[in-house]
Design a protein around this motif. Structure first.
Motif, PDB file in Angstrom:
ATOM      1  N   ASN A  90       0.850  -1.189   0.000  1.00  0.00           N
ATOM      2  CA  ASN A  90       0.000   0.000   0.000  1.00  0.00           C
ATOM      3  C   ASN A  90       0.891   1.248   0.000  1.00  0.00           C
ATOM      4  OD1 ASN A  90      -1.578   2.247   1.471  1.00  0.00           O
ATOM      5  ND2 ASN A  90      -3.165   0.743   1.022  1.00  0.00           N
ATOM      6  N   THR A  91       0.503   2.280  -0.730  1.00  0.00           N
ATOM      7  CA  THR A  91       1.380   3.448  -0.885  1.00  0.00           C
ATOM      8  C   THR A  91       0.888   4.707  -0.157  1.00  0.00           C
ATOM      9  OG1 THR A  91       0.264   4.028  -2.967  1.00  0.00           O
ATOM     10  CG2 THR A  91       2.255   2.664  -3.114  1.00  0.00           C
ATOM     11  N   PHE A  92      -0.140   4.579   0.664  1.00  0.00           N
ATOM     12  CA  PHE A  92      -0.709   5.776   1.299  1.00  0.00           C
ATOM     13  C   PHE A  92       0.320   6.508   2.162  1.00  0.00           C
ATOM     14  CE2 PHE A  92      -3.383   7.894   4.613  1.00  0.00           C
ATOM     15  CZ  PHE A  92      -3.985   8.813   3.767  1.00  0.00           C
ATOM     16  N   ASP A  93       1.064   5.774   2.995  1.00  0.00           N
ATOM     17  CA  ASP A  93       2.066   6.426   3.845  1.00  0.00           C
ATOM     18  C   ASP A  93       3.180   7.050   3.007  1.00  0.00           C
ATOM     19  OD1 ASP A  93       0.903   6.108   6.312  1.00  0.00           O
ATOM     20  OD2 ASP A  93       1.994   4.271   6.820  1.00  0.00           O
ATOM     21  N   ALA A  94       3.527   6.406   1.907  1.00  0.00           N
ATOM     22  CA  ALA A  94       4.561   6.967   1.032  1.00  0.00           C
ATOM     23  C   ALA A  94       4.102   8.304   0.460  1.00  0.00           C
ATOM     24  CB  ALA A  94       4.891   5.987  -0.092  1.00  0.00           C
ATOM     25  N   HIS A  95       2.838   8.379   0.089  1.00  0.00           N
ATOM     26  CA  HIS A  95       2.295   9.636  -0.428  1.00  0.00           C
ATOM     27  C   HIS A  95       2.230  10.693   0.682  1.00  0.00           C
ATOM     28  CE1 HIS A  95       1.346   8.566  -4.525  1.00  0.00           C
ATOM     29  NE2 HIS A  95       0.765   7.439  -4.122  1.00  0.00           N
ATOM     30  N   ARG A  96       1.826  10.297   1.871  1.00  0.00           N
ATOM     31  CA  ARG A  96       1.794  11.251   2.988  1.00  0.00           C
ATOM     32  C   ARG A  96       3.189  11.804   3.254  1.00  0.00           C
ATOM     33  NH1 ARG A  96       0.712  10.553   8.150  1.00  0.00           N
ATOM     34  NH2 ARG A  96       1.224   8.340   8.259  1.00  0.00           N
ATOM     35  N   LEU A  97       4.162  10.917   3.246  1.00  0.00           N
ATOM     36  CA  LEU A  97       5.535  11.333   3.526  1.00  0.00           C
ATOM     37  C   LEU A  97       6.047  12.282   2.458  1.00  0.00           C
ATOM     38  CD1 LEU A  97       7.850  10.991   5.493  1.00  0.00           C
ATOM     39  CD2 LEU A  97       8.632   9.034   4.154  1.00  0.00           C
ATOM     40  N   THR A 137      11.434   1.397   6.464  1.00  0.00           N
ATOM     41  CA  THR A 137      12.007   1.649   5.136  1.00  0.00           C
ATOM     42  C   THR A 137      11.773   3.090   4.718  1.00  0.00           C
ATOM     43  OG1 THR A 137      11.626  -0.649   4.473  1.00  0.00           O
ATOM     44  CG2 THR A 137      11.971   0.961   2.710  1.00  0.00           C
ATOM     45  N   LEU A 138      10.582   3.597   4.982  1.00  0.00           N
ATOM     46  CA  LEU A 138      10.268   4.977   4.634  1.00  0.00           C
ATOM     47  C   LEU A 138      11.154   5.958   5.401  1.00  0.00           C
ATOM     48  CD1 LEU A 138       6.362   4.813   4.446  1.00  0.00           C
ATOM     49  CD2 LEU A 138       7.964   5.041   2.537  1.00  0.00           C
ATOM     50  N   VAL A 139      11.409   5.672   6.661  1.00  0.00           N
ATOM     51  CA  VAL A 139      12.299   6.532   7.455  1.00  0.00           C
ATOM     52  C   VAL A 139      13.701   6.528   6.850  1.00  0.00           C
ATOM     53  CG1 VAL A 139      13.448   6.806   9.691  1.00  0.00           C
ATOM     54  CG2 VAL A 139      10.997   6.299   9.603  1.00  0.00           C
ATOM     55  N   GLU A 140      14.158   5.340   6.469  1.00  0.00           N
ATOM     56  CA  GLU A 140      15.489   5.216   5.867  1.00  0.00           C
ATOM     57  C   GLU A 140      15.598   6.027   4.574  1.00  0.00           C
ATOM     58  OE1 GLU A 140      17.849   1.801   3.301  1.00  0.00           O
ATOM     59  OE2 GLU A 140      16.384   1.158   4.803  1.00  0.00           O
ATOM     60  N   LEU A 141      14.592   5.912   3.716  1.00  0.00           N
ATOM     61  CA  LEU A 141      14.612   6.639   2.451  1.00  0.00           C
ATOM     62  C   LEU A 141      14.508   8.143   2.676  1.00  0.00           C
ATOM     63  CD1 LEU A 141      12.276   4.295   0.365  1.00  0.00           C
ATOM     64  CD2 LEU A 141      14.760   4.520   0.153  1.00  0.00           C
ATOM     65  N   ALA A 142      13.709   8.540   3.646  1.00  0.00           N
ATOM     66  CA  ALA A 142      13.560   9.965   3.953  1.00  0.00           C
ATOM     67  C   ALA A 142      14.879  10.556   4.458  1.00  0.00           C
ATOM     68  CB  ALA A 142      12.454  10.165   4.981  1.00  0.00           C
ATOM     69  N   LYS A 143      15.588   9.806   5.267  1.00  0.00           N
ATOM     70  CA  LYS A 143      16.899  10.261   5.745  1.00  0.00           C
ATOM     71  C   LYS A 143      17.861  10.442   4.583  1.00  0.00           C
ATOM     72  CE  LYS A 143      18.864   8.266   9.193  1.00  0.00           C
ATOM     73  NZ  LYS A 143      19.371   7.145  10.050  1.00  0.00           N
ATOM     74  N   GLU A 144      17.829   9.495   3.650  1.00  0.00           N
ATOM     75  CA  GLU A 144      18.700   9.597   2.478  1.00  0.00           C
ATOM     76  C   GLU A 144      18.369  10.824   1.642  1.00  0.00           C
ATOM     77  OE1 GLU A 144      18.353   6.004   0.295  1.00  0.00           O
ATOM     78  OE2 GLU A 144      19.231   4.737   1.860  1.00  0.00           O
ATOM     79  N   ALA A 145      17.103  11.242   1.706  1.00  0.00           N
ATOM     80  CA  ALA A 145      16.681  12.427   0.952  1.00  0.00           C
ATOM     81  C   ALA A 145      16.978  13.722   1.708  1.00  0.00           C
ATOM     82  CB  ALA A 145      15.188  12.342   0.642  1.00  0.00           C
ATOM     83  N   GLY A 146      17.540  13.592   2.906  1.00  0.00           N
ATOM     84  CA  GLY A 146      17.928  14.780   3.668  1.00  0.00           C
ATOM     85  C   GLY A 146      16.881  15.281   4.647  1.00  0.00           C
ATOM     86  N   GLU A 174      13.451  12.314  13.184  1.00  0.00           N
ATOM     87  CA  GLU A 174      12.421  12.434  14.217  1.00  0.00           C
ATOM     88  C   GLU A 174      11.126  13.009  13.647  1.00  0.00           C
ATOM     89  OE1 GLU A 174      12.730  11.238  17.254  1.00  0.00           O
ATOM     90  OE2 GLU A 174      14.735  10.542  16.685  1.00  0.00           O
ATOM     91  N   GLU A 175      11.247  13.988  12.786  1.00  0.00           N
ATOM     92  CA  GLU A 175      10.053  14.572  12.172  1.00  0.00           C
ATOM     93  C   GLU A 175       9.360  13.560  11.267  1.00  0.00           C
ATOM     94  OE1 GLU A 175      10.726  18.279  10.227  1.00  0.00           O
ATOM     95  OE2 GLU A 175      11.616  19.231  12.003  1.00  0.00           O
ATOM     96  N   VAL A 176      10.143  12.800  10.546  1.00  0.00           N
ATOM     97  CA  VAL A 176       9.587  11.782   9.656  1.00  0.00           C
ATOM     98  C   VAL A 176       8.821  10.735  10.454  1.00  0.00           C
ATOM     99  CG1 VAL A 176      10.181   9.858   8.125  1.00  0.00           C
ATOM    100  CG2 VAL A 176      11.266  12.090   7.816  1.00  0.00           C
ATOM    101  N   MET A 177       9.398  10.278  11.546  1.00  0.00           N
ATOM    102  CA  MET A 177       8.744   9.277  12.384  1.00  0.00           C
ATOM    103  C   MET A 177       7.436   9.817  12.959  1.00  0.00           C
ATOM    104  SD  MET A 177      12.088   7.660  14.330  1.00  0.00           S
ATOM    105  CE  MET A 177      11.103   6.585  15.362  1.00  0.00           C
ATOM    106  N   ALA A 178       7.441  11.086  13.341  1.00  0.00           N
ATOM    107  CA  ALA A 178       6.230  11.697  13.884  1.00  0.00           C
ATOM    108  C   ALA A 178       5.122  11.757  12.835  1.00  0.00           C
ATOM    109  CB  ALA A 178       6.541  13.095  14.419  1.00  0.00           C
ATOM    110  N   VAL A 179       5.500  12.084  11.591  1.00  0.00           N
ATOM    111  CA  VAL A 179       4.523  12.126  10.499  1.00  0.00           C
ATOM    112  C   VAL A 179       3.925  10.739  10.276  1.00  0.00           C
ATOM    113  CG1 VAL A 179       4.250  12.422   8.011  1.00  0.00           C
ATOM    114  CG2 VAL A 179       5.516  14.117   9.325  1.00  0.00           C
ATOM    115  N   LEU A 180       4.778   9.723  10.214  1.00  0.00           N
ATOM    116  CA  LEU A 180       4.310   8.375   9.919  1.00  0.00           C
ATOM    117  C   LEU A 180       3.479   7.777  11.048  1.00  0.00           C
ATOM    118  CD1 LEU A 180       7.521   6.940   8.214  1.00  0.00           C
ATOM    119  CD2 LEU A 180       5.366   7.582   7.117  1.00  0.00           C
ATOM    120  N   GLU A 181       3.776   8.145  12.262  1.00  0.00           N
ATOM    121  CA  GLU A 181       3.033   7.607  13.399  1.00  0.00           C
ATOM    122  C   GLU A 181       1.685   8.301  13.594  1.00  0.00           C
ATOM    123  OE1 GLU A 181       5.755   8.005  16.610  1.00  0.00           O
ATOM    124  OE2 GLU A 181       7.065   6.364  15.912  1.00  0.00           O
ATOM    125  N   GLY A 182       1.504   9.464  12.976  1.00  0.00           N
ATOM    126  CA  GLY A 182       0.242  10.185  13.090  1.00  0.00           C
ATOM    127  C   GLY A 182      -0.557  10.102  11.808  1.00  0.00           C
TER     128      GLY A 182
END
Length: 239
Positions: free
Chosen positions: A97-104, A137-146, A150-158
């Motif tokens: 499912n790609t919903f979280d990827a789109h949110r991120l 995985t999304l956190v890892e990719l987001a970190k690679e994108a700069g 912590e902000e990424v994790m907060a977005v994904l958990e909410g």
């Protein structure tokens, strides 16, 4: 000029179409005047985050074909991807499912990193066979994108940016998007599907010319006697 692109991260033609558009823009003399915005679109909003089925099994079930026919479909897409330098690995691909990827991605856009994350998500799914529905995985990719972990994790958990994704999808329905990729130029012109790069280039050039012409009138005769800010050109007197 603004080009809006509705696409999904598990859509192979969205990645191919992205490359075709990029190839066209490399040849476009006004590239610096073009803004690209990616819009959310889920091919299957009800897709599970985790599944034991392969992409070939999913395609076979969806289209009522044999596994061999489904494999031929993915092989054909891999061949098309290779023509634009993409390496699709469907044998190890992880459907999700790609919903979280789109949110991120919506969050990434607020940090000026939307384009970087979009590319990383597509590459991760189709080439690296990563699970882009998995939050680690999304956190890892987001970190690679700069992006900040912590902000990424907060977005994904909410549930933040959920409405932004839904707004894109609602807008797609309103303008009649039937499938992706779908490109809208200056809110006036539409290109459907992963068209060849020359079609993108010709279309973009045509829109640019139409939007930037100095006059809506087409000249029928030119170079007649006239006056301008410098005065009037007086023709010599005939003897």
């Amino acid at each position: 000029m603004k080009i809006e692109v509705w696409s999904d991260y598990v859509c192979p033609f969205c990645y191919i179409g992205k490359r075709h558009l990029e190839e066209a823009l490399e040849k476009f003399p006004h590239r610096d005047g073009v803004e690209i915005e990616f819009k959310s679109f889920e091919l299957d909003p009800n897709a599970p985050v985790n599944t034991s089925l392969s992409i070939q099994e999913i395609l076979s079930k969806k289209y009522g074909t044999s596994l061999e026919q489904a494999k031929n479909m993915t092989d054909s897409m891999s061949q098309q991807a290779a023509t634009v330098g993409l390496d699709f690995r469907f044998d190890t691909n992880i459907p999700t499912n790609t919903f979280d990827a789109h949110r991120l991605t919506k969050y990434a856009e607020t940090k000026g990193k939307g384009a970087e994350l979009t590319e990383k998500l597509l590459h991760a799914h189709f080439t690296l066979s990563k699970h882009i529905g998995d939050r680690d995985t999304l956190v890892e990719l987001a970190k690679e994108a700069g992006l900040d972990q912590e902000e990424v994790m907060a977005v994904l958990e909410g549930s933040e940016f959920s409405q932004d994704v839904r707004n894109d999808e609602d807008e797609a329905r309103q303008i009649g998007v039937q499938g992706v990729p779908f490109f809208v130029i200056n809110r006036k012109y539409a290109i459907s599907g992963a068209q060849p790069s020359d079609i993108f280039l010709n279309s973009i050039q045509k829109v640019w010319d139409e939007e930037n012409q100095t006059s809506p009138l087409k000249p029928l005769a030119t170079e007649g006697m006239a006056c301008d800010e410098n005065g009037c050109e007086v023709p010599p007197t005939k003897k």
